[in-house]
Design an enzyme around this catalytic site. Structure first.
Site, PDB file in Angstrom:
ATOM      1  N   ASP A  79      16.226  76.584  -9.411  1.00 15.29           N
ATOM      2  CA  ASP A  79      15.505  77.707  -8.820  1.00 15.29           C
ATOM      3  C   ASP A  79      16.400  78.946  -8.841  1.00 15.29           C
ATOM      4  OD1 ASP A  79      13.050  78.543  -7.162  1.00 15.29           O
ATOM      5  OD2 ASP A  79      14.755  79.304  -6.013  1.00 15.29           O
ATOM      6  N   TYR A 120      19.465  86.985  -7.113  1.00 18.29           N
ATOM      7  CA  TYR A 120      20.636  86.195  -6.725  1.00 18.29           C
ATOM      8  C   TYR A 120      21.905  86.695  -7.419  1.00 18.29           C
ATOM      9  CZ  TYR A 120      17.020  83.101  -4.879  1.00 18.29           C
ATOM     10  OH  TYR A 120      15.927  82.605  -4.204  1.00 18.29           O
ATOM     11  N   LYS A 145      12.418  84.693 -10.611  1.00 18.93           N
ATOM     12  CA  LYS A 145      11.532  85.497  -9.754  1.00 18.93           C
ATOM     13  C   LYS A 145      11.647  86.982 -10.067  1.00 18.93           C
ATOM     14  CE  LYS A 145      12.486  82.105  -6.135  1.00 18.93           C
ATOM     15  NZ  LYS A 145      13.916  81.764  -6.292  1.00 18.93           N
ATOM     16  N   HIS A 149       8.652  87.502  -6.190  1.00 17.24           N
ATOM     17  CA  HIS A 149       9.614  87.054  -5.172  1.00 17.24           C
ATOM     18  C   HIS A 149       9.131  87.362  -3.747  1.00 17.24           C
ATOM     19  CE1 HIS A 149      14.214  86.290  -4.660  1.00 17.24           C
ATOM     20  NE2 HIS A 149      13.550  85.844  -3.623  1.00 17.24           N
TER      21      HIS A 149
HETATM   22  P1  NAP Z   1      19.146  75.142   2.010  1.00 23.83           P
HETATM   23  O1  NAP Z   1      19.167  74.583   0.643  1.00 23.83           O
HETATM   24  O2  NAP Z   1      18.166  74.632   2.991  1.00 23.83           O
HETATM   25  O3  NAP Z   1      20.574  75.011   2.699  1.00 23.83           O
HETATM   26  C1  NAP Z   1      21.764  75.342   2.030  1.00 23.83           C
HETATM   27  C2  NAP Z   1      22.898  75.220   3.043  1.00 23.83           C
HETATM   28  O4  NAP Z   1      22.972  73.885   3.542  1.00 23.83           O
HETATM   29  C3  NAP Z   1      24.241  75.512   2.446  1.00 23.83           C
HETATM   30  O5  NAP Z   1      25.029  76.104   3.442  1.00 23.83           O
HETATM   31  C4  NAP Z   1      24.774  74.133   2.071  1.00 23.83           C
HETATM   32  O6  NAP Z   1      26.168  74.135   2.110  1.00 23.83           O
HETATM   33  C5  NAP Z   1      24.202  73.281   3.187  1.00 23.83           C
HETATM   34  N1  NAP Z   1      23.874  71.914   2.777  1.00 23.83           N
HETATM   35  C6  NAP Z   1      23.262  71.522   1.627  1.00 23.83           C
HETATM   36  N2  NAP Z   1      23.064  70.199   1.621  1.00 23.83           N
HETATM   37  C7  NAP Z   1      23.572  69.727   2.786  1.00 23.83           C
HETATM   38  C8  NAP Z   1      23.653  68.425   3.354  1.00 23.83           C
HETATM   39  N3  NAP Z   1      23.200  67.366   2.714  1.00 23.83           N
HETATM   40  N4  NAP Z   1      24.221  68.303   4.584  1.00 23.83           N
HETATM   41  C9  NAP Z   1      24.690  69.386   5.245  1.00 23.83           C
HETATM   42  N5  NAP Z   1      24.650  70.639   4.736  1.00 23.83           N
HETATM   43  C10 NAP Z   1      24.074  70.814   3.534  1.00 23.83           C
HETATM   44  O7  NAP Z   1      18.948  76.728   1.988  1.00 23.83           O
HETATM   45  P2  NAP Z   1      18.712  77.862   0.898  1.00 23.83           P
HETATM   46  O8  NAP Z   1      19.820  77.891  -0.091  1.00 23.83           O
HETATM   47  O9  NAP Z   1      18.391  79.078   1.660  1.00 23.83           O
HETATM   48  O10 NAP Z   1      17.365  77.407   0.191  1.00 23.83           O
HETATM   49  C11 NAP Z   1      17.339  76.651  -0.974  1.00 23.83           C
HETATM   50  C12 NAP Z   1      16.951  77.512  -2.175  1.00 23.83           C
HETATM   51  O11 NAP Z   1      15.680  78.105  -1.939  1.00 23.83           O
HETATM   52  C13 NAP Z   1      17.857  78.723  -2.422  1.00 23.83           C
HETATM   53  O12 NAP Z   1      19.099  78.373  -2.967  1.00 23.83           O
HETATM   54  C14 NAP Z   1      16.969  79.543  -3.317  1.00 23.83           C
HETATM   55  O13 NAP Z   1      16.980  79.021  -4.637  1.00 23.83           O
HETATM   56  C15 NAP Z   1      15.601  79.328  -2.667  1.00 23.83           C
HETATM   57  N6  NAP Z   1      15.227  80.419  -1.727  1.00 23.83           N
HETATM   58  C16 NAP Z   1      14.140  81.180  -2.027  1.00 23.83           C
HETATM   59  C17 NAP Z   1      13.774  82.233  -1.198  1.00 23.83           C
HETATM   60  C18 NAP Z   1      12.581  83.086  -1.533  1.00 23.83           C
HETATM   61  O14 NAP Z   1      12.428  84.169  -0.945  1.00 23.83           O
HETATM   62  N7  NAP Z   1      11.724  82.640  -2.431  1.00 23.83           N
HETATM   63  C19 NAP Z   1      14.509  82.494  -0.033  1.00 23.83           C
HETATM   64  C20 NAP Z   1      15.586  81.666   0.284  1.00 23.83           C
HETATM   65  C21 NAP Z   1      15.936  80.629  -0.574  1.00 23.83           C
HETATM   66  P3  NAP Z   1      27.061  73.572   0.853  1.00 23.83           P
HETATM   67  O15 NAP Z   1      26.671  74.371  -0.350  1.00 23.83           O
HETATM   68  O16 NAP Z   1      28.440  73.795   1.308  1.00 23.83           O
HETATM   69  O17 NAP Z   1      26.700  72.117   0.734  1.00 23.83           O
END
Ligand code: NAP
Length: 316
Positions: A34, A39, A68, A101
């Site tokens: 994704d 980004y 996006k 986005h």
């Molecule tokens: P997420 O994947 O829910 O959480 C990432 C965080 O959790 C990081 O700090 C990571 O740290 C930690 N983490 C990951 N796996 C873990 C586990 N098993 N145990 C404990 N901690 C863990 O949040 P996100 O990155 O915001 O969302 C995921 C993806 O969604 C993004 O990367 C992006 O591609 C997409 N997104 C889209 C939008 C939009 O507007 N469309 C907005 C936000 C995000 P470490 O890396 O240190 O493991």
């Protein structure tokens, strides 16, 4: 190719880490990535994808790559150039999925002037502002459809749309949106929106599926806001010999949403994929769903005001 229900999120993966992260993620088994222009790491992600293919870890046709369209490129005449920039950076000749986005149109910033343009129109000004653009979403969608016609993208969809925008989109979409990508986790279940999207035949992808964790480093959440310490989550984790994160991700899959967790830690990358060998019971699912408190961490109505001195709610 169907979109793999577990993808890998690339927001906040530093450019210098992308190559190793992508290789590690592909080795771990991820085939869905994704990405987004915003980004700021698509060129580095592209190098990582190319290296993984060159090393024989995967083939292009095994991968599902989402990107996006950023807010500053909503005007129809800018959509194709924005898509082609993402394609060039990613080193691809097509995207599997291209999303709007945010339902937020901002004033155009030429790619050669500043990329990615982010939220502020004129960062060097004495009084920098976030400048809206007067572009209706139906025009942006028609330009997205033109990308699909030209086979630059195989599927198109939207992100951060609410129910009213989905109803509206479905009145004019010549090419139906494949996916709605929204923030969703146990503190923000968005049940009605998920149900509506599915009723219209859209797949729903949950971003930030682990809730607050992604927002702690941005000072948009506190460490204590994590859902991973909730008793119903930790007890399910103990019962299934899984981690709390695996329980929360499994809950998302079982309610019929795809997930795109991000981790740069190889162990957590693997942990987040290893969730298809157990099932949560109906009671466990209900207890986790009952944690919903409509707590949104990624809200332009909040962060645009705090960070860019611009009031721009979209969900209220
Ligand atoms: P997420 O994947 O829910 O959480 C990432 C965080 O959790 C990081 O700090 C990571 O740290 C930690 N983490 C990951 N796996 C873990 C586990 N098993 N145990 C404990 N901690 C863990 O949040 P996100 O990155 O915001 O969302 C995921 C993806 O969604 C993004 O990367 C992006 O591609 C997409 N997104 C889209 C939008 C939009 O507007 N469309 C907005 C936000 C995000 P470490 O890396 O240190 O493991």
């Amino acid at each position: 190719m169907e979109m793999p229900s577990i993808g890998f999120g690339l927001w906040k993966v530093a450019a210098e880490d992308c190559r190793a992260t992508i290789a590690e993620a592909v080795r771990a088994g991820y085939r869905h990535f994704d990405c987004a222009a915003d980004y700021g790491n698509e060129a580095a992600v592209g190098e990582g994808i190319a290296a993984a293919i060159a090393e024989g870890l995967c083939r292009r046709e095994d991968l599902w790559i989402t990107s996006k369209l950023w807010n500053t490129f909503h005007a129809p005449e800018h959509v194709e150039a924005a898509c082609r920039k993402s394609l060039d950076d990613l080193g691809l000749d097509y995207l599997d999925l291209y999303l709007i986005h945010f339902p937020i149109a901002l004033a155009f910033v030429p790619i050669e002037e500043r990329y990615p343009p982010e939220w502020i129109h004129d960062p060097a000004a004495d009084n920098p502002v976030m400048q809206r653009a007067s572009v209706p979403l139906h025009q942006t969608w028609a330009a997205m459809e033109a990308l699909a016609d030209k086979e630059l993208v195989r599927n198109i969809g939207v992100s951060n749309y609410n129910s009213a925008l989905i109803h509206d989109l479905m009145t004019y979409a010549r090419i139906r949106p494949m996916t709605l990508q929204i923030e969703a986790h146990p503190y923000l279940t968005q049940d009605k929106l998920v149900r509506l999207a599915k009723d219209y035949g859209l797949q729903v992808t949950a971003f930030s599926p682990l809730g607050a964790l992604s927002y702690v480093e941005l000072d948009m959440a506190g460490a204590g806001d994590t859902v991973l310490n909730e008793p119903c989550v930790t007890s399910a984790a103990a019962a299934h010999d899984k981690t709390p994160a695996q329980v929360v991700l499994r809950w998302a899959l079982q309610r019929g949403t795809s997930i795109i967790p991000k981790s740069t830690n190889p162990e957590r990358m693997r942990e987040n994929l290893a969730i298809d060998d157990f099932s949560l019971s109906e009671d466990e699912m209900a207890a986790i769903s009952a944690l919903n408190s409509n707590r949104r961490f990624n809200d332009p109505g909040v962060f645009c005001e705090l960070a860019f001195d611009s009031f721009h709610p979209i969900y209220d």
